[in-house]
Design a protein around this motif. Structure first.
Motif, PDB file in Angstrom:
ATOM      1  N   TRP A  11      54.147  40.363  55.618  1.00 42.04           N
ATOM      2  CA  TRP A  11      55.076  39.283  55.299  1.00 42.04           C
ATOM      3  C   TRP A  11      56.124  39.714  54.275  1.00 42.04           C
ATOM      4  CZ3 TRP A  11      55.964  35.192  58.119  1.00 42.04           C
ATOM      5  CH2 TRP A  11      54.981  34.803  59.031  1.00 42.04           C
ATOM      6  N   ARG A  12      55.809  40.713  53.462  1.00 41.08           N
ATOM      7  CA  ARG A  12      56.844  41.269  52.589  1.00 41.08           C
ATOM      8  C   ARG A  12      57.923  41.956  53.430  1.00 41.08           C
ATOM      9  NH1 ARG A  12      53.995  44.711  49.779  1.00 41.08           N
ATOM     10  NH2 ARG A  12      53.448  43.314  48.068  1.00 41.08           N
ATOM     11  N   ALA A  13      57.481  42.706  54.452  1.00 44.65           N
ATOM     12  CA  ALA A  13      58.452  43.338  55.352  1.00 44.65           C
ATOM     13  C   ALA A  13      59.238  42.285  56.127  1.00 44.65           C
ATOM     14  CB  ALA A  13      57.730  44.278  56.309  1.00 44.65           C
ATOM     15  N   PHE A  14      58.578  41.187  56.501  1.00 43.73           N
ATOM     16  CA  PHE A  14      59.285  40.100  57.179  1.00 43.73           C
ATOM     17  C   PHE A  14      60.372  39.514  56.272  1.00 43.73           C
ATOM     18  CE2 PHE A  14      59.874  35.761  58.648  1.00 43.73           C
ATOM     19  CZ  PHE A  14      59.888  35.898  60.019  1.00 43.73           C
ATOM     20  N   THR A  15      60.075  39.413  54.983  1.00 42.16           N
ATOM     21  CA  THR A  15      61.070  38.915  54.037  1.00 42.16           C
ATOM     22  C   THR A  15      62.256  39.863  53.945  1.00 42.16           C
ATOM     23  OG1 THR A  15      59.304  37.864  52.755  1.00 42.16           O
ATOM     24  CG2 THR A  15      61.425  38.163  51.668  1.00 42.16           C
ATOM     25  N   VAL A  16      61.975  41.178  53.886  1.00 45.81           N
ATOM     26  CA  VAL A  16      63.059  42.167  53.832  1.00 45.81           C
ATOM     27  C   VAL A  16      63.904  42.087  55.105  1.00 45.81           C
ATOM     28  CG1 VAL A  16      63.572  44.627  53.767  1.00 45.81           C
ATOM     29  CG2 VAL A  16      61.786  43.686  52.289  1.00 45.81           C
ATOM     30  N   ALA A  17      63.227  41.989  56.262  1.00 48.18           N
ATOM     31  CA  ALA A  17      63.964  41.867  57.527  1.00 48.18           C
ATOM     32  C   ALA A  17      64.810  40.597  57.530  1.00 48.18           C
ATOM     33  CB  ALA A  17      62.991  41.871  58.695  1.00 48.18           C
ATOM     34  N   GLY A  18      64.263  39.500  56.998  1.00 46.17           N
ATOM     35  CA  GLY A  18      65.038  38.267  56.924  1.00 46.17           C
ATOM     36  C   GLY A  18      66.274  38.420  56.064  1.00 46.17           C
ATOM     37  N   ALA A  19      66.168  39.146  54.946  1.00 47.29           N
ATOM     38  CA  ALA A  19      67.338  39.383  54.101  1.00 47.29           C
ATOM     39  C   ALA A  19      68.399  40.181  54.854  1.00 47.29           C
ATOM     40  CB  ALA A  19      66.919  40.117  52.827  1.00 47.29           C
ATOM     41  N   ILE A  20      67.946  41.165  55.626  1.00 47.72           N
ATOM     42  CA  ILE A  20      68.893  41.956  56.431  1.00 47.72           C
ATOM     43  C   ILE A  20      69.535  41.081  57.497  1.00 47.72           C
ATOM     44  CG2 ILE A  20      69.113  43.924  57.990  1.00 47.72           C
ATOM     45  CD1 ILE A  20      66.817  45.245  56.497  1.00 47.72           C
ATOM     46  N   PHE A  21      68.718  40.242  58.148  1.00 47.88           N
ATOM     47  CA  PHE A  21      69.268  39.307  59.135  1.00 47.88           C
ATOM     48  C   PHE A  21      70.294  38.382  58.481  1.00 47.88           C
ATOM     49  CE2 PHE A  21      65.019  39.487  61.624  1.00 47.88           C
ATOM     50  CZ  PHE A  21      65.393  40.705  62.151  1.00 47.88           C
ATOM     51  N   GLY A  22      70.009  37.930  57.256  1.00 45.14           N
ATOM     52  CA  GLY A  22      70.939  37.053  56.555  1.00 45.14           C
ATOM     53  C   GLY A  22      72.283  37.712  56.312  1.00 45.14           C
ATOM     54  N   VAL A  23      72.261  38.999  55.928  1.00 41.52           N
ATOM     55  CA  VAL A  23      73.522  39.735  55.755  1.00 41.52           C
ATOM     56  C   VAL A  23      74.282  39.787  57.076  1.00 41.52           C
ATOM     57  CG1 VAL A  23      74.507  41.987  55.226  1.00 41.52           C
ATOM     58  CG2 VAL A  23      72.633  41.099  53.831  1.00 41.52           C
ATOM     59  N   ALA A  24      73.531  40.005  58.175  1.00 42.34           N
ATOM     60  CA  ALA A  24      74.172  40.074  59.484  1.00 42.34           C
ATOM     61  C   ALA A  24      74.841  38.752  59.851  1.00 42.34           C
ATOM     62  CB  ALA A  24      73.130  40.439  60.538  1.00 42.34           C
ATOM     63  N   GLU A  25      74.150  37.647  59.600  1.00 54.92           N
ATOM     64  CA  GLU A  25      74.715  36.348  59.973  1.00 54.92           C
ATOM     65  C   GLU A  25      75.899  35.973  59.084  1.00 54.92           C
ATOM     66  OE1 GLU A  25      73.829  35.480  62.689  1.00 54.92           O
ATOM     67  OE2 GLU A  25      71.915  36.522  62.877  1.00 54.92           O
TER      68      GLU A  25
END
Length: 496
Positions: A71-85
Motif C-alpha cells: 500500500w505504500r507503493a500504491f500511494t507512490v503510484a497514486g502520486a505519480i498518477f496525480g502528476v499525470a492527471e
C-alpha cells in the motif's frame, strides 16, 4: 452504525457522481471542450483522494509487513498518477480540441501512468508467496501464462482496431501495460494470498481494463465523434481506484482488517475463462473482419493458450498418476500393518484366521499347530520387557525356520503363536511340532547379556477342506495345547 452509514453515504455519492458524469459524457457528440476539462479535473480529484486515503491506510498498518509495503507503493503510484492527471488538465486547458486532450494519450500522461503501473508491478512481483512444491510452482506459472497470453492477444487486437490505425504510437503501450498488470494481479490471485480482500482487489484489474480500453480505442472514438466514451471509461477507472483505497482505509480505521491468509486452491477457473474468452474473440474477429492480420494475432493467442492449458492438463494427469501410485502404496502399507504383528513381523490373528478360512475351502486337509511358550513370564519379571521382546523376536525367527517356507507362522498375542500348514508333511503334524520344540528349547541371547531358556507346549489339529469353521479348528488346537501343557513342559498333543 455511524461508520457504516458514513461509508454507504460516501459510496453512493461517488457512484452517483461517476454515473451521472458518465451518462453525460457518453451521450455527448463532437468535441465539446468543456466536457474534456470537466473530465480531467474530476479524474485529478479522484486520483488525489485515492492517494490521500491510501496514505492514511498505510499510517494505520503495522510495520514491517508486506501488506504495508504494497500500500505504500500504491500511494507512490497514486502520486505519480496525480502528476499525470494535473499535466493532462494543463494540456486540455491549453488546447481543449487536440486529440491528446480528448483521449488522454499525451506523452506526459502516458509516461506517468506507465511509471506508476511499473511501481505497482514491481511491488507485486516481489510480494512474498507461500511455500510451494516444484509441481505447484509449475502449475501456478502455467495458469498465469494462460491468462497473460489471452489478455495480450486481446489487447493487441483492440490496439490494431483503434489506436494503431489512428497512428497513436503511445497508445500501443496499453496492451503491454494490461499484460503486465494482469501478470502482477494474477500472481497474487493464483498464489492464494493478497494484501487486500477480494472485493477490493477485483477493482484494480477492472480499472486497468477500462483505462486500457480508453487508450486503445480513444483515437477511433474521437474520429467517430464519441470522445465522451473515453471520458466515461477514464472517469469510471479512477472512481474504482478511489473506492478501493477508501475501503482499505476504512477497514483499518474500524479495526476490521484481517491479515490475508494463503489459501491452497486445487484448481482455478481463470485459465479456462481466459481460453474461452480468446476463442470468442477469435470467432468475433473472423465474422466481422475475416482472416486479416488482427484475426491472425487472435488465432496465435488462441493456439498458444490452448497449448498451455493442454500442458497444464498433462501436468495434472501426471500428478494424478503419482497420487494413485502413492494411494496404492499406502493401501499396501495399511494392509501390511493391519495383518502383521508389529513386534515380530509375523502374521497377526486377523491374518491367520483369514488365511485359515480360505484354506478350509481348498482341496485336501489343513493342519494347525498352536504354540504357547513355557517359562516366558519369569524372563519378563527377571530381565525386563526388553528381554522378553528379544525372546519373542528370536522365537518367531526359529518358528519360521522350523515350520518351513510353505507354512504361515503367526503371533496370536502375548507368547502364543500358531502355524498353518496347507499341505501337512508325509510324517504328519507331530514331526513338525517336534522340530519346533527343539528349535524353541535352544537358549536365547538377551540384549543385557547372557541367555534365557524357554520351552513350548504344542497343540495340533487337522480338518478336511469342507468349508469348516476356522475358529472351531483353532479351538480344537487350543484344547490340545492345554492338554499338552498339563502333561508337562515341552509336550505335543494332537486333537482327536
Amino acid at each position: 452504525m455511524v461508520d457504516r452509514e458514513e461509508r454507504a453515504r460516501a459510496a453512493v455519492i461517488v457512484a452517483l457522481l461517476t454515473a451521472g458524469l458518465s451518462v453525460v459524457f457518453v451521450s455527448s457528440r463532437g468535441e465539446p471542450p468543456g466536457y474534456a476539462i470537466v473530465c480531467w479535473v474530476t479524474v485529478a480529484a479522484f486520483v488525489s483522494a485515492m492517494t490521500w486515503y491510501a496514505y492514511r491506510a498505510v499510517r494505520l498498518m503495522p510495520e514491517p509487513t508486506a501488506e504495508r509495503r504494497f500500500w505504500r507503493a500504491f500511494t507512490v503510484a497514486g502520486a505519480i498518477f496525480g502528476v499525470a492527471e494535473l499535466a493532462q488538465v494543463v494540456l486540455t486547458v491549453a488546447d481543449p480540441s487536440s486529440v491528446d486532450a480528448l483521449t488522454g494519450t499525451g506523452i506526459v500522461r502516458t509516461v506517468a501512468l506507465g511509471s506508476g503501473c511499473m511501481v505497482l508491478i514491481g511491488v507485486i512481483a516481489t510480494y512474498p508467496l507461500p511455500h510451494r512444491s516444484a509441481r505447484e510452482r509449475l502449475c501456478y506459472h502455467l495458469d498465469l501464462a494462460t491468462v497473460v497470453t489471452a489478455v495480450g492477444a486481446g489487447g493487441l487486437y483492440w490496439t490494431m482496431t483503434g489506436a494503431f490505425a489512428a497512428g497513436q504510437v503511445a497508445a500501443i503501450i496499453a496492451p503491454l501495460i494490461a499484460m503486465l498488470l494482469t501478470f502482477a494481479v494474477g500472481r497474487l490471485y493464483f498464489s492464494g494470498t493478497a494484501p487486500f480482500r477480494w472485493h477490493i482487489g477485483v477493482m484494480g484489474p477492472i480499472a486497468g481494463t477500462l483505462e486500457s480500453l480508453a487508450r486503445a480505442l480513444g483515437p477511433e472514438l474521437v474520429r467517430a465523434g464519441r470522445p465522451g466514451v473515453v471520458f466515461a471509461l477514464s472517469l469510471t477507472c479512477h472512481a474504482l481506484l478511489l473506492v478501493a483505497a477508501w475501503l482499505q482505509y476504512r477497514q483499518f480505521l474500524s479495526g476490521q482488517a484481517v491479515t490475508p491468509v494463503a489459501r491452497k486452491r486445487p484448481y482455478s477457473a481463470m485459465p479456462y475463462l481466459a481460453l474461452a474468452g480468446i476463442h470468442v474473440l477469435l470467432i468475433t474477429a473472423l465474422l466481422t473482419h475475416g482472416l486479416d492480420a488482427r484475426a491472425w494475432i487472435v488465432q496465435a493467442g488462441a493456439v498458444l493458450c490452448t497449448g498451455i492449458v493442454v500442458l497444464r492438463q498433462l501436468t495434472a494427469f501426471l500428478d494424478n498418476a503419482r497420487l494413485l501410485a502413492e494411494r496404492d502404496c499406502l493401501t499396501r502399507r495399511l494392509h501390511t500393518m493391519a495383518f502383521t504383528d508389529s513386534l515380530t513381523g509375523l502374521a497377526n490373528r486377523a491374518c491367520f484366521l483369514d488365511r485359515l478360512t480360505a484354506s478350509l475351502h481348498e482341496p485336501g486337509p489343513a493342519g494347525v499347530l498352536l504354540i504357547d511358550l513355557d517359562d516366558f513370564k519369569p524372563v519378563n519379571d527377571r530381565y525386563g520387557h526388553a528381554a522378553g521382546d528379544a525372546v519373542l523376536i528370536e522365537t518367531a525367527a526359529r518358528l519360521r525356520a522350523a515350520a518351513g517356507p510353505d507354512a504361515l507362522v503367526a503371533r496370536l498375542g502375548g507368547d502364543e503363536f500358531a502355524v498353518l500348514l496347507d499341505q501337512p508333511p508325509p510324517d504328519g503334524l507331530p514331526a513338525v511340532a517336534g522340530r519346533i520344540l527343539r528349535a524353541v528349547d535352544a537358549p536365547c541371547p538377551l540384549p543385557c547379556g547372557g541367555t534365557a531358556t524357554v520351552r513350548a507346549s504344542v497343540g495340533a489339529a487337522t480338518a478336511g477342506r469342507d468349508g469348516g469353521d476356522a475358529s472351531h479348528l483353532l479351538n480344537l488346537a487350543d484344547q490340545a495345547m492345554y492338554r499338552a501343557k498339563s502333561r508337562g513342559k515341552g509336550a505335543v498333543e494332537v486333537a482327536a
